[in-house]
Design an enzyme around this catalytic site. Structure first.
Site, mmCIF file in Angstrom:
data_model
loop_
_atom_site.group_PDB
_atom_site.id
_atom_site.type_symbol
_atom_site.label_atom_id
_atom_site.label_comp_id
_atom_site.label_asym_id
_atom_site.label_seq_id
_atom_site.Cartn_x
_atom_site.Cartn_y
_atom_site.Cartn_z
ATOM 1 C CB CYS A 149 60.698 44.962 22.891
ATOM 2 S SG CYS A 149 62.040 45.474 21.814
ATOM 3 C CG HIS A 189 67.944 42.376 22.055
ATOM 4 N ND1 HIS A 189 67.244 42.904 23.102
ATOM 5 C CD2 HIS A 189 69.041 41.789 22.594
ATOM 6 C CE1 HIS A 189 67.880 42.667 24.228
ATOM 7 N NE2 HIS A 189 68.972 41.979 23.950
#
Length: 200
Positions: free
Chosen positions: A183, A121
């Site tokens: 991301c 993440h």
């Protein structure tokens, strides 16, 4: 009436403290997994003396190890430039990525031939993890520890791709590649930030 004011103040303090408490808890869980890996590593190394008398012939007859189970601890990744030390587990599920980097199933084993991919993440909700991956530069080092040893990789490519672009996972014959995925941008992500490194 005063008790209502005190209650509202207490609720406000708790609301403001929640993100920091959650981040601290996640960091604590990451550190516990890294400690678990360090303990497991010591256990592995102590087996060297136990199995020292085994013949090479017996070792060559050993059947292939089964693939690791989803969620099993594989080792740890360290990235000095961005001050990252994360446990690595098998599988890149939402559950696994809460406290670790996840090894994408179907990619090469860490340290092995081919292209091994790790995802983590980049959200403050989950602590540091790959938040600063965008600060990586070519030739930066990435270290990976597994039961098979310690491996050093050197960054050769930093790109941003569409979420459905799987070309970065291609297996390259004769090369040992580590692909890190997160991301991009950090908030409301629309793309993927990819850092690739070659084993030294």
């Amino acid at each position: 009436m005063k008790w209502i004011a005190y209650l509202l103040i207490a609720a406000g303090i708790l609301t403001m403290s929640y993100p920091k408490l959650k981040a601290a808890y996640t960091t604590h869980q990451e550190k516990e997994l890294v400690s678990e890996w360090e303990a497991a590593k010591k256990s592995y190394s102590s087996l060297d003396t136990v199995f020292a008398s085994e013949s090479a012939a017996a070792a060559s007859e050993k059947p292939a190890d089964p693939p690791p189970k989803n969620g099993s601890l594989l080792g740890k990744i360290s990235i000095p430039r961005i001050e990252v030390e994360l446990p690595v587990v098998e599988g890149a599920s939402q559950k696994n990525l809460k406290n670790a980097a996840g090894h994408l199933e179907g990619t090469a084993p860490l340290g092995g031939a081919g292209n091994a991919a790790l995802a983590a993440h980049r959200s403050y909700t989950y602590g540091k993890q790959f938040n600063r991956l965008n600060e990586m530069k070519k030739h930066d080092e990435i270290m990976v520890e597994t039961a098979d040893g310690e491996f050093t990789y050197k960054v050769f490519s930093i790109t941003i791709v569409e979420p459905d672009d799987t070309s970065v996972l291609k297996q390259k014959e004769g090369e040992n590649i580590l692909t890190l995925i997160t991301c991009e941008p950090m908030k409301n992500p629309t793309h993927r930030l990819i850092v690739q490194a070659k084993k030294q």
